[in-house]
Write an enzyme that holds these catalytic residues in place. Structure first.
Site, short mmCIF file in Angstrom:
data_model
loop_
_atom_site.label_atom_id
_atom_site.label_comp_id
_atom_site.label_asym_id
_atom_site.label_seq_id
_atom_site.Cartn_x
_atom_site.Cartn_y
_atom_site.Cartn_z
N HIS A 120 0.88 -1.19 0.00
CA HIS A 120 0.00 0.00 0.00
C HIS A 120 0.92 1.23 0.00
O HIS A 120 1.76 1.37 -0.87
CB HIS A 120 -0.92 -0.12 1.22
CG HIS A 120 -2.08 0.82 1.27
ND1 HIS A 120 -2.42 1.68 0.26
CD2 HIS A 120 -3.00 1.06 2.26
CE1 HIS A 120 -3.50 2.37 0.60
NE2 HIS A 120 -3.86 2.02 1.83
N HIS A 161 -2.11 -2.37 -9.72
CA HIS A 161 -3.17 -1.83 -8.86
C HIS A 161 -4.35 -2.78 -8.87
O HIS A 161 -4.66 -3.38 -9.90
CB HIS A 161 -3.63 -0.44 -9.35
CG HIS A 161 -4.30 0.34 -8.28
ND1 HIS A 161 -5.64 0.19 -8.01
CD2 HIS A 161 -3.82 1.23 -7.39
CE1 HIS A 161 -5.95 0.98 -7.01
NE2 HIS A 161 -4.87 1.62 -6.60
N ASP A 195 2.30 5.71 -6.33
CA ASP A 195 3.54 5.69 -5.55
C ASP A 195 4.79 5.77 -6.41
O ASP A 195 5.86 6.09 -5.91
CB ASP A 195 3.58 4.42 -4.69
CG ASP A 195 2.52 4.46 -3.60
OD1 ASP A 195 2.34 5.53 -3.02
OD2 ASP A 195 1.88 3.43 -3.36
N1 CMC Z 1 5.43 -6.16 -10.10
C1 CMC Z 1 5.45 -7.31 -10.78
N2 CMC Z 1 4.35 -8.01 -11.06
C2 CMC Z 1 3.18 -7.52 -10.62
C3 CMC Z 1 3.10 -6.33 -9.90
C4 CMC Z 1 4.30 -5.63 -9.65
N3 CMC Z 1 4.30 -4.50 -8.98
N4 CMC Z 1 1.82 -6.09 -9.60
C5 CMC Z 1 1.11 -7.11 -10.10
N5 CMC Z 1 1.94 -7.96 -10.71
C6 CMC Z 1 1.55 -9.17 -11.41
C7 CMC Z 1 1.37 -10.34 -10.45
O1 CMC Z 1 2.56 -11.04 -10.24
C8 CMC Z 1 0.33 -11.15 -11.18
O2 CMC Z 1 0.96 -11.85 -12.20
P1 CMC Z 1 0.57 -13.36 -12.51
O3 CMC Z 1 -0.90 -13.30 -12.88
O4 CMC Z 1 1.48 -13.73 -13.64
O5 CMC Z 1 0.80 -14.11 -11.25
C9 CMC Z 1 -0.54 -10.11 -11.83
O6 CMC Z 1 0.26 -8.96 -12.01
C10 CMC Z 1 -1.77 -9.75 -11.01
O7 CMC Z 1 -1.34 -9.36 -9.72
P2 CMC Z 1 -2.21 -9.49 -8.41
O8 CMC Z 1 -1.29 -9.76 -7.26
O9 CMC Z 1 -3.35 -10.43 -8.60
O10 CMC Z 1 -2.81 -8.07 -8.30
P3 CMC Z 1 -3.41 -7.46 -7.00
O11 CMC Z 1 -4.62 -6.75 -7.38
O12 CMC Z 1 -3.56 -8.42 -5.90
O13 CMC Z 1 -2.21 -6.49 -6.55
C11 CMC Z 1 -0.93 -4.76 -5.82
C12 CMC Z 1 -2.25 -5.15 -6.46
C13 CMC Z 1 -0.90 -3.26 -5.68
C14 CMC Z 1 -0.82 -5.41 -4.44
C15 CMC Z 1 0.23 -5.24 -6.71
O14 CMC Z 1 0.11 -4.67 -7.98
C16 CMC Z 1 1.59 -4.95 -6.10
O15 CMC Z 1 2.08 -5.73 -5.29
N6 CMC Z 1 2.23 -3.80 -6.50
C17 CMC Z 1 3.49 -3.39 -5.91
C18 CMC Z 1 3.26 -2.62 -4.64
C19 CMC Z 1 2.68 -1.25 -4.90
O16 CMC Z 1 3.15 -0.54 -5.75
N7 CMC Z 1 1.70 -0.86 -4.09
C20 CMC Z 1 1.02 0.42 -4.21
C21 CMC Z 1 -0.40 0.24 -4.61
S1 CMC Z 1 -1.24 1.68 -5.24
C22 CMC Z 1 -1.11 2.95 -4.14
C23 CMC Z 1 -1.35 2.61 -2.75
O17 CMC Z 1 -2.35 2.02 -2.41
O18 CMC Z 1 -0.51 2.97 -1.96
#
Ligand code: CMC
Length: 387
Positions: A233, A273, A324
């Site tokens: 987050h 996201h 971010d």
């Molecule tokens: N880097 C690499 N791969 C990613 C990333 C990333 N940052 N985000 C998603 N993916 C991939 C993930 O590995 C998955 O791939 P696969 O289907 O091949 O396994 C696919 O995209 C879908 O990911 P998910 O985990 O199902 O997506 P989610 O909705 O659960 O995750 C998230 C959202 C924000 C937790 C994730 O994108 C993440 O971990 N991002 C990095 C941390 C980040 O930047 N957080 C800030 C969020 S926005 C602002 C805030 O709230 O602060």
């Protein structure tokens, strides 16, 4: 049923399972809406681009708390109220003085906000007027907590808050001990506008869950700060800067650096996201702003690294940056320490958290989902002495 249709469940329906509550609508809110397909963010009907361009943070606070943009008189009244609440109770300042210099600033902020309740005679008074006054107190005191702790850990005396100026101006003044330039204040103010609210994100949801038990605003905001701290987050902005600094230190090629991370199965912070399936509109605004700032300062390095990472992420994973990603280089170019990035996010999001609490309490319903039990069954109990 079309994709966007929402089926309303009744208590007679079979339970619905959605890991991470993905796609689940837990409540109604009038505060902000996100179109994840189009990449749109709207606060109470106003597009984020228009607010970033034309409104200051305090106008957005008024919008979120009161339902409409303020007149000049209403804005002046709100500003006066917030200015009047900036100072910290002496025992809270003592907590900051006694905190270890190397403490995580989000842990310090969480502790200090929680402790503010001890010195607010209205902490447990739950009428709407008292809750609205507490929202102003918490929002006004958070900048003082962050700036005072930062100075104390650097061996400097805290700077008393000003009796005038905007929240952005006063925060930068308390942090640096000198009045900020107009451009820095404006950029920082836009950052506050952009982070103020964002639907039912994890920290806002946390706050509303706590609020839904009819616990107090300090408890809820402390919980929200805890949720925001995590790297999935708000903690991501600090991690983005760590990555940019590491690329710089290693003299690495930014695209190769992230490709290696992806090959190692790691996530790249500042990308992806849960709701946006395209570019986060806040990231686009910040990208343009940091580009301009970098050009003015003649330091393009952080912007260039960021753009190279963005291209690599799009090419290899088809994933766009979130808020971010570019807030990291923006804050860094403004001279802010990386571990203050997430507390600054909290400063701004306090406007949204408190607005959500005020909304929650207008028509409260306990938020209480269920878990599917997947543990052991039919165990035979063995007394302690026989185990
Ligand atoms: N880097 C690499 N791969 C990613 C990333 C990333 N940052 N985000 C998603 N993916 C991939 C993930 O590995 C998955 O791939 P696969 O289907 O091949 O396994 C696919 O995209 C879908 O990911 P998910 O985990 O199902 O997506 P989610 O909705 O659960 O995750 C998230 C959202 C924000 C937790 C994730 O994108 C993440 O971990 N991002 C990095 C941390 C980040 O930047 N957080 C800030 C969020 S926005 C602002 C805030 O709230 O602060």
């Amino acid at each position: 049923m079309a994709d966007n249709d929402v089926k309303e469940l009744t208590t007679n329906d079979a339970p619905v399972k959605a890991r991470g509550l993905e796609g689940v609508i837990a409540l109604e809110s009038e505060l902000s809406s996100i179109d994840g397909q189009k990449g749109e963010l709207v606060y109470r009907g106003y597009d984020i681009h228009d607010l970033a361009e034309g409104a200051c943070f305090e106008e957005v606070v008024h919008l979120l708390w009161n339902g409409g943009l303020p007149t000049q008189e209403e804005l002046d009244t709100l500003r006066d109220e917030l200015r009047g609440e900036r100072a910290l109770p002496a025992p809270v300042m003592d907590i900051l003085r006694n905190a270890p210099d190397d403490a995580h600033p989000m842990a310090v902020l969480r502790t200090a906000v929680s402790s503010l309740a001890l010195y607010d005679g209205e902490a447990d008074t739950m009428n709407p007027q008292a809750n609205r006054r507490k929202a102003a107190r918490i929002l006004a005191q958070i900048p003082t907590i962050i700036a005072s702790f930062d100075r104390l850990r650097k061996g400097l005396d805290p700077v008393s808050p000003l009796n005038d100026g905007s929240m952005a101006h006063n925060f930068l003044y308390m942090l640096n001990g000198e009045e900020p330039g107009e451009a820095a204040e404006r950029i920082f103010d836009v950052c506050l506008v952009l982070h103020a609210d964002h639907g039912l994100n994890a920290s806002t949801f946390t706050g509303r869950v706590i609020g839904s038990t009819l616990s107090d605003m300090y408890s809820a905001v402390s919980g929200s700060i805890g949720a925001l701290k995590g790297p999935l987050h708000g903690g991501a902005n600090r991690e983005v800067m760590r990555m940019l600094l590491e690329i710089d230190e290693q003299g690495a090629d930014p695209a190769e650096y992230v490709r290696k991370k992806l090959d190692d199965g790691e996530r790249v912070m500042g990308f992806g996201h849960r709701v946006y399936k395209t570019m986060d509109p806040r990231a686009a605004i910040l990208r343009d702003m940091v580009k301009e700032l970098s050009e003015e300062e003649g330091e393009m390095k952080w912007y260039d690294y960021s753009m190279a990472i963005l291209e690599a992420m799009r090419e290899d994973k088809g994933i766009d940056p979130n808020v971010d990603f570019f807030s990291a280089s923006t804050y860094y170019q403004l001279g802010l320490d990386p571990d203050l990035f997430t507390p600054i996010f909290a400063l701004s999001r306090t406007a949204g958290w408190t607005a959500h609490l005020l909304e929650q309490w207008q028509d409260n319903r306990l938020i209480r989902p269920r878990a599917e039990y997947v543990g052991a069954e039919n165990q035979t109990f063995v007394p302690l002495a026989d185990r």
